[in-house]
Scaffold this motif. Sequence first.
Motif, PDB file in Angstrom:
ATOM      1  N   VAL A 103       0.848  -1.194   0.000  1.00 22.23           N
ATOM      2  CA  VAL A 103       0.000   0.000   0.000  1.00 22.23           C
ATOM      3  C   VAL A 103       0.886   1.247   0.000  1.00 22.23           C
ATOM      4  N   GLU A 104       0.375   2.307  -0.585  1.00 21.92           N
ATOM      5  CA  GLU A 104       1.137   3.557  -0.695  1.00 21.92           C
ATOM      6  C   GLU A 104       0.594   4.603   0.278  1.00 21.92           C
ATOM      7  N   PRO A 105       1.475   5.255   1.039  1.00 22.83           N
ATOM      8  CA  PRO A 105       1.004   6.263   1.987  1.00 22.83           C
ATOM      9  C   PRO A 105       0.898   7.647   1.349  1.00 22.83           C
ATOM     10  N   ASP A 106       0.075   8.479   1.933  1.00 24.02           N
ATOM     11  CA  ASP A 106       0.025   9.895   1.561  1.00 24.02           C
ATOM     12  C   ASP A 106       0.744  10.647   2.673  1.00 24.02           C
ATOM     13  N   LEU A 107       2.075  10.693   2.594  1.00 25.95           N
ATOM     14  CA  LEU A 107       2.878  11.295   3.658  1.00 25.95           C
ATOM     15  C   LEU A 107       2.691  12.806   3.736  1.00 25.95           C
ATOM     16  N   ALA A 108       2.303  13.410   2.627  1.00 29.59           N
ATOM     17  CA  ALA A 108       2.095  14.858   2.619  1.00 29.59           C
ATOM     18  C   ALA A 108       0.896  15.256   3.474  1.00 29.59           C
ATOM     19  N   ALA A 109       0.045  14.301   3.782  1.00 29.01           N
ATOM     20  CA  ALA A 109      -1.158  14.584   4.571  1.00 29.01           C
ATOM     21  C   ALA A 109      -0.876  14.609   6.074  1.00 29.01           C
ATOM     22  N   VAL A 110       0.315  14.184   6.468  1.00 28.28           N
ATOM     23  CA  VAL A 110       0.659  14.161   7.897  1.00 28.28           C
ATOM     24  C   VAL A 110       0.844  15.591   8.404  1.00 28.28           C
ATOM     25  N   THR A 111       0.117  15.944   9.446  1.00 29.15           N
ATOM     26  CA  THR A 111       0.290  17.257  10.068  1.00 29.15           C
ATOM     27  C   THR A 111       1.231  17.105  11.264  1.00 29.15           C
ATOM     28  N   TYR A 112       1.968  18.155  11.556  1.00 25.55           N
ATOM     29  CA  TYR A 112       2.972  18.047  12.617  1.00 25.55           C
ATOM     30  C   TYR A 112       3.266  19.406  13.217  1.00 25.55           C
ATOM     31  N   ASN A 113       3.959  19.393  14.348  1.00 27.19           N
ATOM     32  CA  ASN A 113       4.454  20.628  14.947  1.00 27.19           C
ATOM     33  C   ASN A 113       5.874  20.378  15.437  1.00 27.19           C
ATOM     34  N   ILE A 114       6.634  21.444  15.576  1.00 29.02           N
ATOM     35  CA  ILE A 114       8.022  21.324  16.024  1.00 29.02           C
ATOM     36  C   ILE A 114       8.189  22.101  17.333  1.00 29.02           C
ATOM     37  N   GLN A 115       8.709  21.417  18.334  1.00 31.56           N
ATOM     38  CA  GLN A 115       8.996  22.076  19.604  1.00 31.56           C
ATOM     39  C   GLN A 115      10.488  22.401  19.647  1.00 31.56           C
ATOM     40  N   TYR A 116      10.795  23.679  19.857  1.00 34.22           N
ATOM     41  CA  TYR A 116      12.194  24.094  19.836  1.00 34.22           C
ATOM     42  C   TYR A 116      12.372  25.361  20.667  1.00 34.22           C
ATOM     43  N   GLU A 117      13.599  25.602  21.058  1.00 35.29           N
ATOM     44  CA  GLU A 117      13.945  26.807  21.814  1.00 35.29           C
ATOM     45  C   GLU A 117      14.351  27.895  20.835  1.00 35.29           C
ATOM     46  N   GLU A 118      13.661  29.015  20.882  1.00 36.55           N
ATOM     47  CA  GLU A 118      13.965  30.098  19.949  1.00 36.55           C
ATOM     48  C   GLU A 118      15.287  30.768  20.318  1.00 36.55           C
ATOM     49  N   LEU A 119      16.073  31.089  19.288  1.00 36.19           N
ATOM     50  CA  LEU A 119      17.352  31.784  19.477  1.00 36.19           C
ATOM     51  C   LEU A 119      17.283  33.166  18.846  1.00 36.19           C
ATOM     52  N   SER A 120      17.444  34.180  19.655  1.00 35.24           N
ATOM     53  CA  SER A 120      17.420  35.548  19.135  1.00 35.24           C
ATOM     54  C   SER A 120      18.831  35.972  18.734  1.00 35.24           C
ATOM     55  N   MET A 121      18.919  37.090  18.046  1.00 37.40           N
ATOM     56  CA  MET A 121      20.232  37.616  17.670  1.00 37.40           C
ATOM     57  C   MET A 121      21.040  37.941  18.924  1.00 37.40           C
ATOM     58  N   ALA A 122      20.356  38.412  19.962  1.00 36.15           N
ATOM     59  CA  ALA A 122      21.037  38.718  21.222  1.00 36.15           C
ATOM     60  C   ALA A 122      21.631  37.451  21.828  1.00 36.15           C
ATOM     61  N   ASP A 123      20.876  36.344  21.738  1.00 34.02           N
ATOM     62  CA  ASP A 123      21.374  35.063  22.254  1.00 34.02           C
ATOM     63  C   ASP A 123      22.641  34.655  21.508  1.00 34.02           C
ATOM     64  N   LEU A 124      22.603  34.803  20.178  1.00 33.81           N
ATOM     65  CA  LEU A 124      23.745  34.405  19.358  1.00 33.81           C
ATOM     66  C   LEU A 124      24.975  35.250  19.667  1.00 33.81           C
ATOM     67  N   ASN A 125      24.757  36.523  19.882  1.00 28.42           N
ATOM     68  CA  ASN A 125      25.885  37.425  20.156  1.00 28.42           C
ATOM     69  C   ASN A 125      26.555  37.125  21.494  1.00 28.42           C
ATOM     70  N   LEU A 126      25.808  36.551  22.406  1.00 33.36           N
ATOM     71  CA  LEU A 126      26.359  36.226  23.723  1.00 33.36           C
ATOM     72  C   LEU A 126      27.132  34.907  23.727  1.00 33.36           C
ATOM     73  N   MET A 127      26.985  34.144  22.660  1.00 34.50           N
ATOM     74  CA  MET A 127      27.635  32.834  22.604  1.00 34.50           C
ATOM     75  C   MET A 127      29.099  32.948  22.216  1.00 34.50           C
ATOM     76  N   ASN A 128      29.910  32.197  22.915  1.00 36.29           N
ATOM     77  CA  ASN A 128      31.338  32.160  22.621  1.00 36.29           C
ATOM     78  C   ASN A 128      31.705  30.757  22.139  1.00 36.29           C
ATOM     79  N   THR A 129      31.190  30.423  20.981  1.00 31.81           N
ATOM     80  CA  THR A 129      31.411  29.087  20.439  1.00 31.81           C
ATOM     81  C   THR A 129      31.457  29.150  18.918  1.00 31.81           C
TER      82      THR A 129
END
Length: 201
Positions: A103-129
């Motif tokens: 059988v063939e799936p319709d993978l495009a029909a899958v709905t999803y959400n992404i949980q992640y920690e947002e990184l601001s420009m200020a956050d990036l500027n504070l990083m020393n890596t």
Amino acid sequence: MQKEYTWEIKADSTPLLKRSCSHCDSDRFYCSEKFRMNAQKKNIDVWLIYRCLKCDSTYNMTILSRTRPESINKELFHKFQENNRALAWEYAFSAAIRKKNQVEPDLAAVTYNIQYEELSMADLNLMNTDSLFFKVVYPFGFQLKLATVIRTCLKLSSKQLDRLIVLQAITVQGKFLEKKHRVKHATVVEISSETLKHILQ
């Protein structure tokens, strides 16, 4: 110690099946999250029940066929009996089970959400890596492009992502990112922090 961020992709629905219904003009079936079990003599058959999107007629996708009850793990057997939702999702997303049933799936029909920690420009500027590391948690695969995840989580435009790719600023498991790359569970994405800052300015 290098911090590793997590991008967790959670599916909100299971894949539909591309299948012509014999009772109406529909060509899609959805997973009912229920199993059907049938005992014949000393063997057991187990199916995952799908239903037509329009008329609700059923299609049974084979999980186990003519299997001896004693060869089935007791916990698994109990999950079949109680229509365990998590187990139904595992089979609904299983490419091996779909291939077995042709059988063939319709993978495009899958709905999803992404949980992640947002990184601001200020956050990036504070990083020393030199590099930022992101681990992708993706228990159910549905052919999602990694570039889509990166754009979403870092809030990049298509042009910004293209620039990062051209500059070879993103590596995936040691290889430079290509737009064709698909997400895999536990993938680690490494991005040059300086290049990312430059692109976002």
